[in-house]
Motif scaffolding. Structure first.
Motif, PDB file in Angstrom:
ATOM      1  N   UNK A  94       0.863  -1.186   0.000  1.00  0.00           N
ATOM      2  CA  UNK A  94       0.000   0.000   0.000  1.00  0.00           C
ATOM      3  C   UNK A  94       0.895   1.231   0.000  1.00  0.00           C
ATOM      4  N   UNK A  95       0.744   2.070  -1.020  1.00  0.00           N
ATOM      5  CA  UNK A  95       1.567   3.261  -1.183  1.00  0.00           C
ATOM      6  C   UNK A  95       0.734   4.511  -0.910  1.00  0.00           C
ATOM      7  N   UNK A  96       1.272   5.406  -0.079  1.00  0.00           N
ATOM      8  CA  UNK A  96       0.600   6.664   0.236  1.00  0.00           C
ATOM      9  C   UNK A  96       1.582   7.797  -0.030  1.00  0.00           C
ATOM     10  N   UNK A  97       1.157   8.763  -0.834  1.00  0.00           N
ATOM     11  CA  UNK A  97       2.036   9.872  -1.175  1.00  0.00           C
ATOM     12  C   UNK A  97       1.216  11.149  -1.302  1.00  0.00           C
ATOM     13  N   UNK A  98       1.805  12.270  -0.888  1.00  0.00           N
ATOM     14  CA  UNK A  98       1.145  13.564  -1.017  1.00  0.00           C
ATOM     15  C   UNK A  98       1.406  14.184  -2.390  1.00  0.00           C
ATOM     16  N   UNK A  99       2.218  13.530  -3.194  1.00  0.00           N
ATOM     17  CA  UNK A  99       2.485  13.967  -4.561  1.00  0.00           C
ATOM     18  C   UNK A  99       2.304  12.774  -5.490  1.00  0.00           C
ATOM     19  N   UNK A 100       2.069  13.022  -6.794  1.00  0.00           N
ATOM     20  CA  UNK A 100       1.900  11.908  -7.724  1.00  0.00           C
ATOM     21  C   UNK A 100       3.090  10.955  -7.699  1.00  0.00           C
ATOM     22  N   UNK A 101       2.797   9.671  -7.798  1.00  0.00           N
ATOM     23  CA  UNK A 101       3.846   8.656  -7.793  1.00  0.00           C
ATOM     24  C   UNK A 101       4.633   8.667  -9.092  1.00  0.00           C
ATOM     25  N   UNK A 102       5.811   8.089  -9.029  1.00  0.00           N
ATOM     26  CA  UNK A 102       6.600   7.781 -10.222  1.00  0.00           C
ATOM     27  C   UNK A 102       5.705   7.049 -11.217  1.00  0.00           C
ATOM     28  N   UNK A 103       5.773   7.451 -12.475  1.00  0.00           N
ATOM     29  CA  UNK A 103       4.848   6.963 -13.504  1.00  0.00           C
ATOM     30  C   UNK A 103       4.744   5.431 -13.529  1.00  0.00           C
TER      31      UNK A 103
END
Length: 293
Positions: free
Chosen positions: A157-166
């Motif tokens: 499960x990935x959570x990021x405040x910015x768009x992830x690596x494509x």
């Protein structure tokens, strides 16, 4: 059997929204790599709460968590002594991120394991590429050692405040968690064991919720209703209770003069409701003269 929404609620995540469809797509669609969920949204730490609650609701045996912004990560259960290479040079300790991913790979060999990686925007871009390889090939390399994950037992499960690596976005299923529920529920007195005399209060609250653009959960509404019934007697009381009970409400919005009429309407409807309840309770009392006779 409890629904997914009920299980999420039991584990600390409340929402009016139903996530059954998204979770079904994530878990029941064939994939060649490790199943990965990318949680996006404006819910700030609600995204973290959802990830933790989902892993527990799905009954994963091991739930591992790493926050890339945590400058003081917890110590491992076993602390290994410093190692030296063939030239006698002391090698630095394994980074917490490498350690927890390695542990997730090892645990997935025998048990269902969830690996939650939070605040991924703070990670070095090279770590994004390493994660991509892990998701695609199930391989994690640390200092020349290779660790394999079981794709049938590991969920990332990935959570990021910015768009992830494509490339990571391409391999993930995206799910949106907002700062509040998107689904607005309409509550009725009968749902709370109340009579029709409470309906004007419910109607006035619904109008205020629509004006504020908030969607309280059932538990939030229940607690607010208890406050209104027992304690709220002024507009200031009402504002304090609304702010205290509804997570997504903005304090500044409650003081908007345009909402004063709706707030007064709630207080007026509450007064009539409490008077009706008092009269009803008085009528239910036994006649003492009848008991003597």
């Amino acid at each position: 059997m409890p629904s997914l929404t009920e299980k999420l609620n039991q584990h600390g995540f409340e929402s009016n929204d139903d996530y059954d469809f998204q979770v079904c797509c994530l878990l029941d669609t064939p994939t060649n790599g490790i199943r990965t969920l990318n949680i996006e949204g404006d819910g700030e730490r609600r995204k973290t709460a959802f990830a933790q609650a989902l892993a527990r609701a799905l009954e994963f045996s091991h739930i591992l968590y790493h926050d890339f912004t945590d400058t003081h990560p917890p110590l491992p259960d076993v602390i290994l002594p410093p190692s030296r290479d063939e030239l006698g040079r002391e090698e630095p300790p394994i980074e917490p991120f490498d350690r927890i991913v390695t542990e997730a790979c090892a645990q997935s060999e025998g048990d269902p394991t969830a690996l939650i990686l939070d605040q991924l925007q703070a990670a070095d871009f090279r770590e994004h590429m390493r994660l991509y390889r892990l998701i695609k090939d199930g391989l994690w390399e640390v200092r020349g050692g290779s660790y394999f994950a079981n794709p049938n037992r590991l969920l990332i499960i990935l959570i990021s405040e910015q768009p992830l690596y494509h490339a990571l976005r391409q391999e993930s299923f995206r799910l949106w968690i907002g700062r509040q529920s998107e689904r607005q529920l309409v509550y009725h007195p009968v749902d709370f064991g109340l009579g029709p005399e409470a309906q004007p209060v419910f109607d006035a609250l619904t109008q205020l919720f629509e004006a504020l653009q908030v969607a309280p959960t059932r538990r939030e509404f229940t607690r607010l209703l208890d406050d209104i019934r027992r304690h709220v007697r002024t507009v200031e009381h009402l504002r304090l209770s609304l702010y205290g009970r509804l997570e997504a409400i903005e304090r500044e919005a409650l003081g908007d003069p345009r909402l004063r009429g709706l707030q007064d309407q709630i207080l007026e409807a509450t007064q009539h409701w409490l008077i009706a309840e008092h009269i009803e309770l008085s009528d239910d009392r036994p006649d003492p003269n009848q008991e003597q006779r």
